[in-house]
Write a protein that holds these residues in place. Structure first.
Motif, PDB file in Angstrom:
ATOM      1  N   GLN A 203       0.819  -1.214   0.000  1.00  0.00           N
ATOM      2  CA  GLN A 203       0.000   0.000   0.000  1.00  0.00           C
ATOM      3  C   GLN A 203       0.853   1.264   0.000  1.00  0.00           C
ATOM      4  O   GLN A 203       0.526   2.251  -0.666  1.00  0.00           O
ATOM      5  N   TRP A 206       2.112   1.916  -3.468  1.00  0.00           N
ATOM      6  CA  TRP A 206       1.001   2.296  -4.347  1.00  0.00           C
ATOM      7  C   TRP A 206       0.621   3.766  -4.153  1.00  0.00           C
ATOM      8  O   TRP A 206       0.386   4.481  -5.123  1.00  0.00           O
ATOM      9  N   THR A 207       0.579   4.220  -2.916  1.00  0.00           N
ATOM     10  CA  THR A 207       0.189   5.607  -2.651  1.00  0.00           C
ATOM     11  C   THR A 207       1.301   6.596  -3.001  1.00  0.00           C
ATOM     12  O   THR A 207       1.053   7.797  -3.113  1.00  0.00           O
ATOM     13  N   PHE A 249      -3.552  -7.432  -0.804  1.00  0.00           N
ATOM     14  CA  PHE A 249      -3.773  -5.999  -1.014  1.00  0.00           C
ATOM     15  C   PHE A 249      -4.061  -5.703  -2.484  1.00  0.00           C
ATOM     16  O   PHE A 249      -5.011  -4.974  -2.818  1.00  0.00           O
TER      17      PHE A 249
END
Length: 344
Positions: A203, A206-207, A249
């Motif tokens: 995550q 990804w962000t 995820f």
């Protein structure tokens, strides 16, 4: 047979990949090992519309595919996109160009596969002998390649694959490109395709790439195992538990994911479990032959390459492959002809 039924491969008309020495290919070199030119040495027009590119397109238009490796290319074996009949080609402008057998193209590549940074967080034996580092000279070449890519290819580019060699998150240059992606440089870019081992795709990563993440539509995650012990061998440096956590995820994202598996002597019995693993996350599956990229001795490769008819476990492998070959969301790629040989 009408002209509309003519078999076409759109790859040399829409696609290219760039390697670390600047070489530009119109297909995967494992399937078509003929560089069009060198981005660091040759004007772009002489690469994309040079004599080599035109000759390659001629070999597609006359349906001989003489420069292609018919054994390794999974699309010719199928056939499947980008190999298709002329009537199935889209968009219409490309179909018109192919119908009139044009080899000098009025536009640049719409799709690119980045292969110029070999760095990865793993050292998989099927790909490399050890973890790869680069020096200042190689770093300089990468910066030059990226600058020319942005200048000559970026304005018309619609799809980008990161990466054909190296990992998009394990490579500092690819990661930087994704995190700092600029629409002004790639104004027509609509799709990003990721090819990764998945271990750094969490995550937080990804962000960190907000604009790029909005463009990621598909991803291939190379795994080559369904068991932690086999994974440790085939994906040296990897952590199977971390991979499973990341897959959970990734399954929450709006991305079409395919898990890939290079078939070898030490993993072919895990094929059914691998299908179950992928389908459990809602992902597709892709199987392919083992290729020797110079990482194996002849004897070592022969002991691993269970897809070869001379291998003592070849028949057992075919029996397992046959059981999954026609399942939904399973693509056996360049292994498909092996089952045809069994049927014959």
């Amino acid at each position: 047979m009408t002209d509309d039924d003519r078999l076409i491969c759109t790859q040399p008309f829409t696609w290219c990949e760039v390697h670390g020495d600047g070489s530009v290919f119109a297909c995967c070199p494992s399937w078509l090992n003929v560089p069009l030119g060198n981005l660091l040495q040759t004007p772009w027009g002489d690469i994309w519309n040079g004599a080599i590119a035109k000759g390659l397109r001629c070999s597609v238009l006359d349906e001989t595919f003489v420069q292609c490796n018919h054994t390794r290319c999974p699309r010719l074996a199928g056939p499947s996109a980008p190999v298709m009949t002329l009537k199935d080609v889209k968009p219409a402008a490309l179909r018109h160009l192919l119908h009139h057998k044009m080899t000098h193209l009025p536009f640049g590549p719409r799709k690119i596969n980045l292969c110029y940074d070999h760095r990865c967080n793993l050292a998989c034996p099927s790909c490399r002998r050890d973890f790869m580092l680069v020096g200042k000279r190689a770093e300089g070449r990468m910066h030059q390649i990226e600058a020319r890519l942005r200048r000559f290819i970026g304005p018309e580019l619609e799809e980008m694959t990161v990466a054909g060699f190296g990992d998009p998150f394990g490579s500092p240059s690819y990661r930087s490109l994704l995190q700092g992606l600029d629409k002004s440089v790639f104004p027509r870019l609509q799709i990003i395709r990721l090819h990764t081992n998945g271990l750094l795709w969490d995550q937080g990563m990804w962000t960190s790439m907000p604009y790029a993440s909005d463009l990621v539509r598909t991803a291939e995650i190379s795994i080559d195992a369904a068991d932690a012990s086999t994974y440790a061998i085939n994906r040296r440096g990897g952590n199977f538990s971390q991979l499973l956590s990341n897959l959970a995820f990734i399954a929450t994202l709006n991305v079409a994911v395919k898990l890939s598996f290079i078939v070898q002597q030490n993993n072919y019995r895990e094929i059914p479990d691998f299908v179950a693993l992928a389908h459990g996350f809602g992902f597709e599956v892709y199987f392919s032959q083992l290729v020797n990229w110079g990482t194996f001795s002849h004897q070592d490769y022969a002991s691993r390459a269970v897809h070869c008819q001379a291998h003592p476990e070849h028949v057992a492998f075919l029996g397992i492959l046959k059981d999954v070959a026609d399942l939904e969301r399973v693509d056996i790629g360049n292994l498909r002809p092996l089952l045809g040989a069994v049927a014959d």
